[in-house]
Design a protein around this motif. Structure first.
Motif, mmCIF file in Angstrom:
data_model
loop_
_atom_site.group_PDB
_atom_site.id
_atom_site.type_symbol
_atom_site.label_atom_id
_atom_site.label_comp_id
_atom_site.label_asym_id
_atom_site.label_seq_id
_atom_site.Cartn_x
_atom_site.Cartn_y
_atom_site.Cartn_z
ATOM 1 N N ARG A 49 0.808 -1.223 0.000
ATOM 2 C CA ARG A 49 0.000 0.000 0.000
ATOM 3 C C ARG A 49 0.841 1.273 0.000
ATOM 4 N N GLY A 50 2.140 1.114 0.249
ATOM 5 C CA GLY A 50 2.965 2.325 0.237
ATOM 6 C C GLY A 50 4.197 2.203 1.121
ATOM 7 N N LYS A 51 4.815 3.353 1.349
ATOM 8 C CA LYS A 51 6.089 3.402 2.080
ATOM 9 C C LYS A 51 6.106 4.638 2.968
ATOM 10 N N ASN A 52 6.744 4.516 4.107
ATOM 11 C CA ASN A 52 6.902 5.657 5.001
ATOM 12 C C ASN A 52 8.310 5.610 5.598
ATOM 13 N N VAL A 53 8.852 6.793 5.876
ATOM 14 C CA VAL A 53 10.229 6.894 6.381
ATOM 15 C C VAL A 53 10.241 7.713 7.664
ATOM 16 N N ALA A 54 10.935 7.214 8.671
ATOM 17 C CA ALA A 54 11.172 7.975 9.906
ATOM 18 C C ALA A 54 12.674 8.226 10.017
ATOM 19 N N ARG A 55 13.023 9.461 10.392
ATOM 20 C CA ARG A 55 14.443 9.831 10.459
ATOM 21 C C ARG A 55 14.831 10.164 11.897
ATOM 22 N N GLY A 56 16.058 9.849 12.218
ATOM 23 C CA GLY A 56 16.595 10.197 13.533
ATOM 24 C C GLY A 56 18.073 10.522 13.447
ATOM 25 N N GLN A 57 18.466 11.585 14.127
ATOM 26 C CA GLN A 57 19.865 12.019 14.126
ATOM 27 C C GLN A 57 20.571 11.420 15.336
ATOM 28 N N LEU A 58 21.600 10.646 15.085
ATOM 29 C CA LEU A 58 22.429 10.117 16.165
ATOM 30 C C LEU A 58 23.664 11.000 16.296
ATOM 31 N N MET A 59 23.879 11.544 17.501
ATOM 32 C CA MET A 59 24.999 12.447 17.725
ATOM 33 C C MET A 59 25.958 11.827 18.725
ATOM 34 N N PHE A 60 27.232 12.075 18.520
ATOM 35 C CA PHE A 60 28.285 11.514 19.368
ATOM 36 C C PHE A 60 28.756 12.583 20.349
ATOM 37 N N TYR A 61 28.743 12.257 21.629
ATOM 38 C CA TYR A 61 29.252 13.150 22.655
ATOM 39 C C TYR A 61 30.271 12.402 23.493
ATOM 40 N N ALA A 62 31.290 13.114 23.982
ATOM 41 C CA ALA A 62 32.302 12.505 24.848
ATOM 42 C C ALA A 62 32.771 13.524 25.863
ATOM 43 N N GLN A 63 32.944 13.082 27.109
ATOM 44 C CA GLN A 63 33.459 13.978 28.127
ATOM 45 C C GLN A 63 34.941 14.244 27.873
ATOM 46 N N VAL A 133 41.815 23.673 33.662
ATOM 47 C CA VAL A 133 40.493 23.044 33.734
ATOM 48 C C VAL A 133 39.933 22.930 32.318
ATOM 49 N N ALA A 134 39.548 21.727 31.921
ATOM 50 C CA ALA A 134 38.913 21.503 30.619
ATOM 51 C C ALA A 134 37.508 20.977 30.872
ATOM 52 N N GLU A 135 36.521 21.553 30.182
ATOM 53 C CA GLU A 135 35.150 21.101 30.422
ATOM 54 C C GLU A 135 34.269 21.276 29.191
ATOM 55 N N ASN A 136 33.297 20.383 29.092
ATOM 56 C CA ASN A 136 32.185 20.541 28.161
ATOM 57 C C ASN A 136 30.921 20.125 28.906
ATOM 58 N N ARG A 137 29.802 20.033 28.222
ATOM 59 C CA ARG A 137 28.539 19.773 28.920
ATOM 60 C C ARG A 137 28.475 18.380 29.537
ATOM 61 N N HIS A 138 29.445 17.531 29.206
ATOM 62 C CA HIS A 138 29.401 16.154 29.681
ATOM 63 C C HIS A 138 30.402 15.854 30.791
ATOM 64 N N GLY A 139 31.270 16.808 31.100
ATOM 65 C CA GLY A 139 32.215 16.545 32.174
ATOM 66 C C GLY A 139 33.246 17.643 32.337
ATOM 67 N N ILE A 140 34.015 17.536 33.408
ATOM 68 C CA ILE A 140 35.067 18.513 33.719
ATOM 69 C C ILE A 140 36.268 17.768 34.293
ATOM 70 N N ILE A 141 37.480 18.136 33.867
ATOM 71 C CA ILE A 141 38.698 17.500 34.364
ATOM 72 C C ILE A 141 39.709 18.576 34.750
ATOM 73 N N PHE A 142 40.612 18.234 35.683
ATOM 74 C CA PHE A 142 41.601 19.162 36.205
ATOM 75 C C PHE A 142 43.001 18.572 36.045
ATOM 76 N N ALA A 143 43.964 19.412 35.710
ATOM 77 C CA ALA A 143 45.380 19.028 35.723
ATOM 78 C C ALA A 143 46.116 20.072 36.558
#
Length: 201
Positions: A49-63, A133-143
């Motif tokens: 009867r037809g076709k339908n498409v669903a889209r999703g954006q997968l994004m990579f984040y790392a601390q 100090v280095a930081e992004n929204r996923h974490g913070i580290i100190f040296a």
């Protein structure tokens, strides 16, 4: 009728081989997700009867994670000190510097640029514990690293004041005096017990 389901990437790249499909392909699982797996994915459902498409954006984040840390430094008065710290992460980490737990701001002899710190014309007041100090929204580290500032009294052990004999009257003589010292010393010259004054010669 019940549709068939397939998956594809909208950017034309291949879906990772490690990906697994479950429940008649209605569920796509990507183990050990990495940056190269990020992108726009499409789920395609199709029947007669037809076709339908669903889209999703997968994004990579790392601390943040250290690539280069700072280490303890020793400097004599009036020397310069330069530190650099670098961290990986997604989104790209931002940097700030602390001295003895207080936020360090760029001013005069102190220059800050991303993960770099430069102090010129070091003084005793610059000694202390520094942190990058280095930081992004996923974490913070100190040296952390300590700066020790050293004062050195004049040391002539590596400087020789040579005895010079003139071959002929009217020649020129240069005698160098370069002791190791911090801060930079002031100089005076004596001939015997008499202080030498500058004159036409």
């Amino acid at each position: 009728p019940v549709p068939t389901i397939s998956w594809r990437r909208a950017d034309g790249k291949q879906i990772p081989r490690k990906a697994r499909r479950h429940r008649s392909s209605g569920l796509l699982e990507i183990p050990n997700f990495q940056q190269e797996d990020a992108g726009l994915y499409e789920c395609v459902a199709e029947n007669v009867r037809g076709k339908n498409v669903a889209r999703g954006q997968l994004m990579f984040y790392a601390q943040p994670n250290w690539i280069q840390k700072i280490s303890d430094a020793h400097a004599a008065i009036e020397e310069s000190v330069a530190w650099e710290c670098r961290a990986s992460g997604r989104p790209k980490p931002s940097y700030r510097w602390l001295k003895d737990g207080e936020l360090l701001l760029p001013q005069g002899r102190v220059q800050l640029e991303q993960g770099s710190l430069t102090i010129t014309n070091v003084s005793l007041s610059d000694a202390g514990m520094y942190q990058c100090v280095a930081e992004n929204r996923h974490g913070i580290i100190f040296a952390s690293a300590e700066l020790s500032v050293i004062a050195i009294g004049p040391d002539f052990s590596k400087t020789l004041l040579k005895k010079l004999t003139l071959v002929k009257v009217g020649g020129e003589v240069i005698i160098e005096c370069k002791p190791k010292a911090s801060p930079r010393p002031t100089y005076s010259w004596k001939k015997g017990k008499d202080i030498l004054r500058e004159n036409e010669r």
